[in-house]
Design a protein around this motif. Structure first.
Motif, PDB file in Angstrom:
ATOM      1  N   GLY A  88       0.794  -1.223   0.000  1.00  0.00           N
ATOM      2  CA  GLY A  88       0.000   0.000   0.000  1.00  0.00           C
ATOM      3  C   GLY A  88       0.823   1.268   0.000  1.00  0.00           C
ATOM      4  N   THR A  89       2.057   1.192  -0.459  1.00  0.00           N
ATOM      5  CA  THR A  89       2.937   2.362  -0.478  1.00  0.00           C
ATOM      6  C   THR A  89       3.113   2.853  -1.910  1.00  0.00           C
ATOM      7  OG1 THR A  89       4.134   1.646   1.490  1.00  0.00           O
ATOM      8  CG2 THR A  89       5.259   3.184   0.043  1.00  0.00           C
ATOM      9  N   PRO A  90       2.850   4.127  -2.173  1.00  0.00           N
ATOM     10  CA  PRO A  90       3.068   4.656  -3.533  1.00  0.00           C
ATOM     11  C   PRO A  90       4.544   4.741  -3.858  1.00  0.00           C
ATOM     12  CG  PRO A  90       2.449   6.426  -2.039  1.00  0.00           C
ATOM     13  CD  PRO A  90       2.327   5.146  -1.256  1.00  0.00           C
ATOM     14  N   VAL A  91       4.852   4.934  -5.147  1.00  0.00           N
ATOM     15  CA  VAL A  91       6.233   4.914  -5.620  1.00  0.00           C
ATOM     16  C   VAL A  91       6.500   6.133  -6.505  1.00  0.00           C
ATOM     17  CG1 VAL A  91       7.938   3.625  -6.984  1.00  0.00           C
ATOM     18  CG2 VAL A  91       6.273   2.388  -5.574  1.00  0.00           C
ATOM     19  N   VAL A  92       7.656   6.749  -6.295  1.00  0.00           N
ATOM     20  CA  VAL A  92       8.181   7.756  -7.219  1.00  0.00           C
ATOM     21  C   VAL A  92       9.399   7.129  -7.875  1.00  0.00           C
ATOM     22  CG1 VAL A  92       9.225  10.031  -7.477  1.00  0.00           C
ATOM     23  CG2 VAL A  92       7.316   9.716  -5.895  1.00  0.00           C
ATOM     24  N   ALA A  93       9.342   6.939  -9.208  1.00  0.00           N
ATOM     25  CA  ALA A  93      10.373   6.155  -9.883  1.00  0.00           C
ATOM     26  C   ALA A  93      10.735   6.773 -11.220  1.00  0.00           C
ATOM     27  CB  ALA A  93       9.888   4.716 -10.089  1.00  0.00           C
ATOM     28  N   ALA A  94      11.922   6.416 -11.695  1.00  0.00           N
ATOM     29  CA  ALA A  94      12.349   6.809 -13.028  1.00  0.00           C
ATOM     30  C   ALA A  94      11.550   6.026 -14.064  1.00  0.00           C
ATOM     31  CB  ALA A  94      13.842   6.549 -13.205  1.00  0.00           C
ATOM     32  N   ALA A  95      11.221   6.677 -15.161  1.00  0.00           N
ATOM     33  CA  ALA A  95      10.441   6.031 -16.220  1.00  0.00           C
ATOM     34  C   ALA A  95      11.382   5.263 -17.135  1.00  0.00           C
ATOM     35  CB  ALA A  95       9.652   7.073 -16.995  1.00  0.00           C
ATOM     36  N   VAL A  96      12.023   4.224 -16.583  1.00  0.00           N
ATOM     37  CA  VAL A  96      12.997   3.435 -17.347  1.00  0.00           C
ATOM     38  C   VAL A  96      12.644   1.961 -17.251  1.00  0.00           C
ATOM     39  CG1 VAL A  96      14.840   5.108 -16.947  1.00  0.00           C
ATOM     40  CG2 VAL A  96      14.573   3.166 -15.381  1.00  0.00           C
ATOM     41  N   GLY A  97      13.084   1.202 -18.268  1.00  0.00           N
ATOM     42  CA  GLY A  97      12.947  -0.250 -18.234  1.00  0.00           C
ATOM     43  C   GLY A  97      11.532  -0.699 -17.960  1.00  0.00           C
ATOM     44  N   GLY A  98      11.385  -1.590 -16.966  1.00  0.00           N
ATOM     45  CA  GLY A  98      10.079  -2.133 -16.634  1.00  0.00           C
ATOM     46  C   GLY A  98       9.291  -1.314 -15.640  1.00  0.00           C
ATOM     47  N   LEU A  99       9.840  -0.221 -15.148  1.00  0.00           N
ATOM     48  CA  LEU A  99       9.132   0.560 -14.127  1.00  0.00           C
ATOM     49  C   LEU A  99       7.808   1.144 -14.622  1.00  0.00           C
ATOM     50  CD1 LEU A  99      12.147   2.171 -12.252  1.00  0.00           C
ATOM     51  CD2 LEU A  99      10.489   0.539 -11.334  1.00  0.00           C
ATOM     52  N   PRO A 100       7.664   1.535 -15.896  1.00  0.00           N
ATOM     53  CA  PRO A 100       6.343   1.965 -16.354  1.00  0.00           C
ATOM     54  C   PRO A 100       5.291   0.855 -16.337  1.00  0.00           C
ATOM     55  CG  PRO A 100       8.031   2.891 -17.774  1.00  0.00           C
ATOM     56  CD  PRO A 100       8.717   1.888 -16.882  1.00  0.00           C
ATOM     57  N   VAL A 101       5.711  -0.402 -16.306  1.00  0.00           N
ATOM     58  CA  VAL A 101       4.766  -1.499 -16.106  1.00  0.00           C
ATOM     59  C   VAL A 101       4.470  -1.665 -14.625  1.00  0.00           C
ATOM     60  CG1 VAL A 101       4.439  -3.999 -16.318  1.00  0.00           C
ATOM     61  CG2 VAL A 101       5.483  -2.720 -18.188  1.00  0.00           C
ATOM     62  N   ALA A 102       5.495  -1.558 -13.802  1.00  0.00           N
ATOM     63  CA  ALA A 102       5.332  -1.754 -12.362  1.00  0.00           C
ATOM     64  C   ALA A 102       4.543  -0.627 -11.713  1.00  0.00           C
ATOM     65  CB  ALA A 102       6.709  -1.889 -11.698  1.00  0.00           C
ATOM     66  N   VAL A 103       4.720   0.607 -12.193  1.00  0.00           N
ATOM     67  CA  VAL A 103       4.107   1.778 -11.568  1.00  0.00           C
ATOM     68  C   VAL A 103       3.162   2.443 -12.561  1.00  0.00           C
ATOM     69  CG1 VAL A 103       4.535   4.016 -10.467  1.00  0.00           C
ATOM     70  CG2 VAL A 103       6.182   2.144 -10.177  1.00  0.00           C
ATOM     71  N   GLN A 104       1.930   2.687 -12.150  1.00  0.00           N
ATOM     72  CA  GLN A 104       0.959   3.385 -12.986  1.00  0.00           C
ATOM     73  C   GLN A 104       1.047   4.876 -12.685  1.00  0.00           C
ATOM     74  OE1 GLN A 104      -2.702   1.224 -11.975  1.00  0.00           O
ATOM     75  NE2 GLN A 104      -2.543   0.110 -13.898  1.00  0.00           N
ATOM     76  N   ASP A 105       1.613   5.616 -13.622  1.00  0.00           N
ATOM     77  CA  ASP A 105       1.878   7.037 -13.418  1.00  0.00           C
ATOM     78  C   ASP A 105       0.596   7.814 -13.122  1.00  0.00           C
ATOM     79  OD1 ASP A 105       3.346   9.402 -13.309  1.00  0.00           O
ATOM     80  OD2 ASP A 105       3.124   9.777 -15.456  1.00  0.00           O
ATOM     81  N   GLY A 106       0.627   8.559 -12.021  1.00  0.00           N
ATOM     82  CA  GLY A 106      -0.520   9.366 -11.635  1.00  0.00           C
ATOM     83  C   GLY A 106      -1.581   8.608 -10.881  1.00  0.00           C
ATOM     84  N   ARG A 107      -1.459   7.285 -10.803  1.00  0.00           N
ATOM     85  CA  ARG A 107      -2.459   6.478 -10.088  1.00  0.00           C
ATOM     86  C   ARG A 107      -1.850   5.767  -8.892  1.00  0.00           C
ATOM     87  NH1 ARG A 107      -4.502   1.114 -10.635  1.00  0.00           N
ATOM     88  NH2 ARG A 107      -6.618   0.955  -9.785  1.00  0.00           N
ATOM     89  N   THR A 108      -0.719   5.078  -9.078  1.00  0.00           N
ATOM     90  CA  THR A 108      -0.076   4.374  -7.963  1.00  0.00           C
ATOM     91  C   THR A 108       1.227   5.053  -7.557  1.00  0.00           C
ATOM     92  OG1 THR A 108       1.245   2.838  -9.303  1.00  0.00           O
ATOM     93  CG2 THR A 108      -1.044   2.229  -8.869  1.00  0.00           C
ATOM     94  N   GLY A 109       1.535   6.154  -8.201  1.00  0.00           N
ATOM     95  CA  GLY A 109       2.760   6.894  -7.917  1.00  0.00           C
ATOM     96  C   GLY A 109       3.065   7.827  -9.065  1.00  0.00           C
ATOM     97  N   PHE A 110       4.306   8.276  -9.133  1.00  0.00           N
ATOM     98  CA  PHE A 110       4.735   9.173 -10.197  1.00  0.00           C
ATOM     99  C   PHE A 110       5.950   8.598 -10.915  1.00  0.00           C
ATOM    100  CE2 PHE A 110       2.978  12.245  -6.988  1.00  0.00           C
ATOM    101  CZ  PHE A 110       1.843  12.590  -7.713  1.00  0.00           C
TER     102      PHE A 110
END
Length: 472
Positions: free
Chosen positions: A383-405
């Protein structure tokens, strides 16, 4: 058919592959030369790949596919084999000195490692292994020889690729050598199947290494949803009945709504009312923990009063090129005037890591390269949001604007902006945390194992057809 397996077409668009009725293997030889599945993730070269191998092997065993994992012995007196779980055996192979051998020196020990694998195979009945599954390019070279000798298919997972890493190097990081590029190219040509973590990685295999798209399968990694699970606070936040201490918000809901998050902070010695941006992983330029520290310094420049609210944990140990300057991050924290808010913690086991995720307000992953970013899914599962670089598989892991940035690039200002939004809007942080927990539910290891078994079955069927055609 699950979303977990797809082939990629020549246009790099994933398409669904029906598994058919191909026979699955009875026993798989899994190779992990440079890092043992028994090692603590976050130490040395142990990281997400270790978690991947352990969890995948256990789930494969649960669906009646036995797994024997060959890894290099890194200490004297280790038993020849250790049962990791029912149906999962770890075999230690003597290859080079037990300690002090850098990963860069391991190619010189591959002959010794291969000899150890062959000796173990020679003690078995013919046909003991139905398939070889190698992880990382060093293992791929051993797997290439073993699969040919045993006349079984080779399935390989790159996890990271030299050409991809070299295309996005962190400042001061060391490029991967040409010998690794050559080795990876050879493995791509030799493998019956290549498993990619995401469609993006599958595309990189085709673009950078000229992989045959019909031999690339996309299988998303999973997360242990029994271990990494949301707190009561997140569940209540999703229904709008309360806040969450985990995001630095106010505890205006029922006492039970924040009890789990508070308990995690109490167990870890983290202040209950702090804003906690967490870094968890190997400390090396590739993972860019320095970006988090610089972003925190920017937050304090903007609002010095935040100092009393900030608690910044860095959980992990030096690895890779970070070993050259093991105290570099601590020195950077001192230079930035953050010694009082940045707290360094050694690598921890999975249960304690789940507590760190529960205690965090946000996980920060400014990596320069990530084949998937398993830590991001684990954090979201709690239940913790994530702020991550938009590289590799992170755009699959993190939904931008919904589960983090997701952040384009590595400018600390952009990461500071993302952290500030969560800090100033606890309701947004709570909504993102709840969405993150729901998103992570689709990444279970059982589905990953079933999809991997389908890849195995397809590779075996094609291998049998090829062998028959050669005898016609």
């Amino acid at each position: 058919m699950s979303q977990y397996v797809s082939r990629i077409s020549t246009g790099l668009a994933p398409r669904l592959r029906l598994p058919g009725t191909h026979r699955r293997p009875r026993r798989v030889a899994m190779l992990s030369v440079h890092t043992s599945p028994l090692h603590q993730p976050g130490t040395g070269d142990a990281g997400g790949m270790n978690v991947y191998i352990v969890e995948l092997a256990k789930r494969l065993a649960a669906i009646n596919i036995e797994v024997e994992i060959f890894t290099r012995a890194t200490a004297g007196g280790l038993p020849d084999s250790v049962e990791l779980a029912p149906g999962v055996l770890v075999r230690h192979v003597d290859a080079g000195p037990y300690e002090g051998l850098a990963k860069e020196d391991l190619p010189g020990q591959l002959c010794a490692f291969t000899h150890g694998v062959m000796r173990a195979w020679a003690r078995q009945r013919p046909g003991h292994y139905d398939l070889v599954h190698s992880h990382y390019w060093l293992s791929g070279h051993v797997g290439w020889l073993a699969a040919e000798r045993w006349r079984v298919p080779l399935v390989h997972a790159m996890h990271t690729m030299a050409k991809v890493k070299n295309a996005a190097l962190a400042e001061g990081d060391t490029p991967e050598p040409p010998s690794r590029v050559i080795g990876e190219t050879q493995i791509v040509n030799a493998a019956d199947r290549l498993i990619a973590n995401t469609p993006e990685e599958a595309g990189e295999l085709v673009r950078f290494y000229d992989a045959d798209p019909d031999r690339v399968a996309v299988v998303y990694p999973g997360v242990n949803l029994d271990r990494f699970r949301p707190t009561t606070a997140v569940v209540d936040a999703a229904s709008g009945t309360g806040g969450t201490a985990g995001t630095g918000g106010t505890a205006d809901g029922p006492a039970s709504a924040v009890a789990d998050a508070i308990a995690a902070r109490d167990r870890l010695g983290v202040p209950r009312d702090a804003f906690v941006p967490l870094f968890a992983g190997r400390i090396q330029p590739l993972k860019a923990p320095d970006v988090l520290l610089r972003a925190v310094a920017i937050l304090l420049e903007r609002a010095p009063a935040l100092r009393s609210l900030l608690y910044v944990p860095v959980v992990g140990g030096p690895s890779g090129s970070g070993l050259a300057k093991p105290e570099g991050l601590q020195k950077l924290a001192a230079r930035l005037g953050l010694a009082d808010v940045v707290h360094f913690h050694p690598p921890v086991g999975q249960d304690l890591l789940a507590d760190w995720f529960r205690a965090a307000s946000v996980l920060v992953m400014p990596s320069y390269s990530e084949s998937f970013g398993l830590v991001a899914i684990e954090a979201q599962a709690t239940g913790t949001p994530v702020v991550a670089a938009a590289v590799g598989g992170l755009p699959v892991a993190v939904q931008d604007g919904r589960t983090g940035f997701l952040v384009q690039g590595h400018d600390p200002v952009d990461y500071a902006d993302g952290l500030q939004r969560l800090l100033e809007d606890p309701a947004l942080a709570a909504r993102m945390g709840a969405a993150a927990a729901r998103h992570a539910q689709s990444f279970g290891w059982d589905a990953s194992a079933a999809a991997t078994a389908d890849v195995y079955a397809s590779a075996m069927a094609e291998h049998r057809r090829r062998v028959r055609s050669h005898h016609v």
